[in-house]
Design a protein around this motif. Structure first.
Motif, PDB file in Angstrom:
ATOM      1  N   VAL A 170       0.839  -1.203   0.000  1.00 17.22           N
ATOM      2  CA  VAL A 170       0.000   0.000   0.000  1.00 17.22           C
ATOM      3  C   VAL A 170       0.873   1.252   0.000  1.00 17.22           C
ATOM      4  O   VAL A 170       0.611   2.203  -0.750  1.00 17.22           O
ATOM      5  N   VAL A 171       1.921   1.265   0.815  1.00 13.79           N
ATOM      6  CA  VAL A 171       2.821   2.426   0.866  1.00 13.79           C
ATOM      7  C   VAL A 171       3.483   2.643  -0.486  1.00 13.79           C
ATOM      8  O   VAL A 171       3.583   3.780  -0.973  1.00 13.79           O
ATOM      9  N   ALA A 172       3.930   1.567  -1.131  1.00 18.90           N
ATOM     10  CA  ALA A 172       4.556   1.692  -2.447  1.00 18.90           C
ATOM     11  C   ALA A 172       3.558   2.204  -3.476  1.00 18.90           C
ATOM     12  O   ALA A 172       3.896   3.057  -4.319  1.00 18.90           O
ATOM     13  N   GLY A 173       2.326   1.718  -3.430  1.00 20.21           N
ATOM     14  CA  GLY A 173       1.316   2.181  -4.373  1.00 20.21           C
ATOM     15  C   GLY A 173       0.970   3.646  -4.184  1.00 20.21           C
ATOM     16  O   GLY A 173       0.832   4.400  -5.158  1.00 20.21           O
ATOM     17  N   VAL A 174       0.833   4.075  -2.939  1.00 21.19           N
ATOM     18  CA  VAL A 174       0.514   5.474  -2.658  1.00 21.19           C
ATOM     19  C   VAL A 174       1.664   6.379  -3.067  1.00 21.19           C
ATOM     20  O   VAL A 174       1.452   7.432  -3.688  1.00 21.19           O
ATOM     21  N   SER A 175       2.896   5.989  -2.758  1.00 17.92           N
ATOM     22  CA  SER A 175       4.038   6.828  -3.127  1.00 17.92           C
ATOM     23  C   SER A 175       4.189   6.910  -4.640  1.00 17.92           C
ATOM     24  O   SER A 175       4.545   7.963  -5.173  1.00 17.92           O
ATOM     25  N   ARG A 176       3.879   5.823  -5.347  1.00 17.88           N
ATOM     26  CA  ARG A 176       3.952   5.856  -6.807  1.00 17.88           C
ATOM     27  C   ARG A 176       2.856   6.761  -7.375  1.00 17.88           C
ATOM     28  O   ARG A 176       3.084   7.496  -8.335  1.00 17.88           O
ATOM     29  N   ALA A 177       1.677   6.724  -6.775  1.00 20.24           N
ATOM     30  CA  ALA A 177       0.576   7.565  -7.251  1.00 20.24           C
ATOM     31  C   ALA A 177       0.846   9.039  -6.986  1.00 20.24           C
ATOM     32  O   ALA A 177       0.502   9.896  -7.807  1.00 20.24           O
ATOM     33  N   LEU A 178       1.457   9.352  -5.868  1.00 21.63           N
ATOM     34  CA  LEU A 178       1.741  10.751  -5.534  1.00 21.63           C
ATOM     35  C   LEU A 178       2.871  11.319  -6.392  1.00 21.63           C
ATOM     36  O   LEU A 178       2.878  12.507  -6.690  1.00 21.63           O
ATOM     37  N   ARG A 179       3.823  10.456  -6.734  1.00 19.77           N
ATOM     38  CA  ARG A 179       4.949  10.929  -7.533  1.00 19.77           C
ATOM     39  C   ARG A 179       4.556  11.209  -8.970  1.00 19.77           C
ATOM     40  O   ARG A 179       5.066  12.122  -9.597  1.00 19.77           O
ATOM     41  N   GLY A 180       3.673  10.420  -9.514  1.00 20.78           N
ATOM     42  CA  GLY A 180       3.254  10.603 -10.899  1.00 20.78           C
ATOM     43  C   GLY A 180       4.328  10.140 -11.877  1.00 20.78           C
ATOM     44  O   GLY A 180       5.302   9.495 -11.515  1.00 20.78           O
ATOM     45  N   ARG A 181       4.124  10.512 -13.133  1.00 23.32           N
ATOM     46  CA  ARG A 181       5.085  10.127 -14.164  1.00 23.32           C
ATOM     47  C   ARG A 181       6.247  11.093 -14.194  1.00 23.32           C
ATOM     48  O   ARG A 181       6.074  12.312 -14.095  1.00 23.32           O
ATOM     49  N   GLN A 182       7.414  10.561 -14.411  1.00 24.65           N
ATOM     50  CA  GLN A 182       8.619  11.381 -14.536  1.00 24.65           C
ATOM     51  C   GLN A 182       8.781  11.788 -16.013  1.00 24.65           C
ATOM     52  O   GLN A 182       8.544  10.987 -16.901  1.00 24.65           O
TER      53      GLN A 182
END
Length: 56
Positions: free
Chosen positions: A43-55
């Protein structure tokens, strides 16, 4: 992490079939803890990936 949880779950099942109640209970407890840790990290990895967005 999920692999370790499955391993301890299988050990718990085998120990329960063979009649080793203490070992089965301990292995099942460890498997539950590892599974919860896996879920939290996922869940933490999914949330951090969603908050970061695309590079760019």
């Amino acid at each position: 992490m999920l692999g370790w949880a499955l391993t301890f779950f299988i050990v718990a099942i085998i120990a329960a079939v063979l009649g080793f109640g203490g070992i089965a209970g301990a292995s099942a407890g460890i498997a539950q803890i590892l599974f919860v840790v896996f879920l939290v990290l996922a869940v933490v990895a999914g949330v951090s990936r969603a908050l970061r967005g695309r590079q760019p």
